[in-house]
Design a protein around this motif. Structure first.
Motif, PDB file in Angstrom:
ATOM      1  N   ALA A  24      22.918  29.984  44.202  1.00  0.00           N
ATOM      2  CA  ALA A  24      24.193  29.854  44.915  1.00  0.00           C
ATOM      3  C   ALA A  24      24.293  28.536  45.675  1.00  0.00           C
ATOM      4  CB  ALA A  24      24.373  31.023  45.883  1.00  0.00           C
ATOM      5  N   GLY A  25      23.258  27.688  45.588  1.00  0.00           N
ATOM      6  CA  GLY A  25      23.300  26.384  46.230  1.00  0.00           C
ATOM      7  C   GLY A  25      22.676  26.336  47.607  1.00  0.00           C
ATOM      8  N   CYS A  26      21.978  27.392  48.006  1.00  0.00           N
ATOM      9  CA  CYS A  26      21.367  27.436  49.339  1.00  0.00           C
ATOM     10  C   CYS A  26      20.002  26.756  49.347  1.00  0.00           C
ATOM     11  CB  CYS A  26      21.194  28.888  49.783  1.00  0.00           C
ATOM     12  SG  CYS A  26      22.734  29.818  49.903  1.00  0.00           S
ATOM     13  N   ASN A  27      19.575  26.398  50.535  1.00  0.00           N
ATOM     14  CA  ASN A  27      18.198  25.977  50.766  1.00  0.00           C
ATOM     15  C   ASN A  27      17.415  27.200  51.231  1.00  0.00           C
ATOM     16  OD1 ASN A  27      18.806  23.147  50.392  1.00  0.00           O
ATOM     17  ND2 ASN A  27      19.737  23.186  52.427  1.00  0.00           N
ATOM     18  N   VAL A  28      16.192  27.365  50.729  1.00  0.00           N
ATOM     19  CA  VAL A  28      15.453  28.601  51.006  1.00  0.00           C
ATOM     20  C   VAL A  28      14.022  28.301  51.433  1.00  0.00           C
ATOM     21  CG1 VAL A  28      14.676  30.811  50.070  1.00  0.00           C
ATOM     22  CG2 VAL A  28      16.848  29.842  49.296  1.00  0.00           C
ATOM     23  N   THR A  29      13.596  28.977  52.497  1.00  0.00           N
ATOM     24  CA  THR A  29      12.182  29.007  52.861  1.00  0.00           C
ATOM     25  C   THR A  29      11.592  30.307  52.336  1.00  0.00           C
ATOM     26  OG1 THR A  29      12.492  27.708  54.872  1.00  0.00           O
ATOM     27  CG2 THR A  29      10.487  29.026  54.721  1.00  0.00           C
ATOM     28  N   ILE A  30      10.634  30.178  51.433  1.00  0.00           N
ATOM     29  CA  ILE A  30       9.923  31.327  50.867  1.00  0.00           C
ATOM     30  C   ILE A  30       8.614  31.465  51.633  1.00  0.00           C
ATOM     31  CG2 ILE A  30       8.779  32.188  48.779  1.00  0.00           C
ATOM     32  CD1 ILE A  30      10.867  30.519  47.195  1.00  0.00           C
ATOM     33  N   SER A  31       8.212  32.703  51.930  1.00  0.00           N
ATOM     34  CA  SER A  31       6.978  32.861  52.686  1.00  0.00           C
ATOM     35  C   SER A  31       6.178  34.061  52.201  1.00  0.00           C
ATOM     36  CB  SER A  31       7.276  33.008  54.184  1.00  0.00           C
ATOM     37  OG  SER A  31       7.886  34.247  54.455  1.00  0.00           O
ATOM     38  N   GLY A  32       4.877  33.969  52.412  1.00  0.00           N
ATOM     39  CA  GLY A  32       3.959  35.050  52.099  1.00  0.00           C
ATOM     40  C   GLY A  32       2.812  35.024  53.088  1.00  0.00           C
ATOM     41  N   SER A  33       2.000  36.059  53.075  1.00  0.00           N
ATOM     42  CA  SER A  33       0.968  36.203  54.109  1.00  0.00           C
ATOM     43  C   SER A  33      -0.246  35.310  53.889  1.00  0.00           C
ATOM     44  CB  SER A  33       0.521  37.663  54.201  1.00  0.00           C
ATOM     45  OG  SER A  33      -0.031  38.100  52.962  1.00  0.00           O
ATOM     46  N   LYS A  34      -0.407  34.769  52.676  1.00  0.00           N
ATOM     47  CA  LYS A  34      -1.588  33.955  52.379  1.00  0.00           C
ATOM     48  C   LYS A  34      -1.178  32.678  51.645  1.00  0.00           C
ATOM     49  CE  LYS A  34      -4.353  38.155  51.757  1.00  0.00           C
ATOM     50  NZ  LYS A  34      -5.115  38.974  50.782  1.00  0.00           N
ATOM     51  N   PRO A  35      -1.947  31.595  51.787  1.00  0.00           N
ATOM     52  CA  PRO A  35      -1.615  30.350  51.085  1.00  0.00           C
ATOM     53  C   PRO A  35      -1.529  30.520  49.576  1.00  0.00           C
ATOM     54  CG  PRO A  35      -3.273  29.952  52.772  1.00  0.00           C
ATOM     55  CD  PRO A  35      -3.101  31.455  52.682  1.00  0.00           C
TER      56      PRO A  35
END
Length: 263
Positions: A24-35
């Motif tokens: 949709a054209g957004c900027n997103v921060t993806i995250s998880g609990s481990k590298p």
């Protein structure tokens, strides 16, 4: 274009929502609990590297959540949408047979993690004078009690109460809080135990019949959620994928259903 942060977004519904926001054209921060959590998701997002970042965040630690906000703002300038999606499941056991460590894990992730995420997002969104906080409901949110799931269900029931209360506290502000109700989805929460083994529940014929009637792929739910999140203007919004009417129709037409998510 919106700037979006999603906790627990390296797989399942979280990852599928990230993909839809990116489309949709957004900027997103993806995250998880481990590298290393992002390894499997990276290949699904090839070609979009300039539109997302990956940050490690254990939602049980409020310092990690605060860092997630700060680094996301450093990258995108502001955060318009914050989704508390990270969750912890537990073995399907009566509470007296549930290992002690799962009580802490479920409460710290599903309740404290959501509270901490909402706190950090709310205090910063109030300063920037805009933003939306979304919390992910689940089994237990609708008051239904299913034996041997009461630890997880209690955590989601608490999440629903908390989010409704958060919306009331924010009612006279430019910041909105809402809930996402995804229904039954084919994710590792269903197919695997917390230790990574094949879940015993998917061998249950009765469960498989119900799941194949009501269940969906996470990408289907994500395609429903994301445009409604982006267009939302309501406080205390509740976006529900598997409504009572939809469930009724699916059971009514179950004999014609050819979809077999669990075989």
């Amino acid at each position: 274009m919106k700037n979006v942060v999603i906790t627990g977004s390296t797989r399942g519904l979280g990852l599928e929502m990230a993909k839809e926001f990116l489309s949709a054209g957004c900027n997103v921060t993806i995250s998880g609990s481990k590298p290393e959590s992002f390894g499997n998701a990276r290949e699904k997002l090839m070609g979009l590297e300039d539109k997302f970042i990956y940050l490690t965040c254990n939602v049980r630690n409020i310092a990690d959540i605060r860092c997630l906000w700060q680094k996301s703002v450093e990258k995108w300038g502001s955060i318009d949408i914050w989704i508390n999606n990270a969750g912890q499941n537990c073995p399907r056991e009566s509470i007296w047979d549930t290992p002690d460590n799962y009580i802490d894990a479920v409460v710290d992730t599903n309740i404290k993690g959501v509270m901490n995420g909402s706190k950090i997002a709310a205090e910063n969104m109030l300063k920037q004078e805009n933003g939306q906080i979304w919390n992910m409901e689940g089994l237990g949110s609708n008051n239904m009690i299913i034996e041997q799931t009461i630890l997880y269900g209690a955590s989601k029931h608490a999440l629903t109460y908390f989010t409704k209360g958060l919306a009331k506290e924010l009612k006279n502000s430019p910041v909105k809080a809402g809930r996402l109700s995804p229904g039954m989805m084919l994710t590792e929460f269903i197919t695997k135990s917390p230790t990574g083994e094949v879940s015993s529940v998917i061998q249950d014929k009765k469960f498989k019949k119900i799941f194949n009637t009501l269940g969906d792929e996470p990408q289907t739910v994500a395609k429903f959620f994301v445009p409604r999140i982006l267009s939302n203007k309501k406080q205390d919004a509740h976006i529900v994928w598997l409504t009572n009417m939809k469930s009724f129709k699916r059971f009514m037409f179950a004999p014609l259903n050819k979809k077999k998510l669990l075989k």
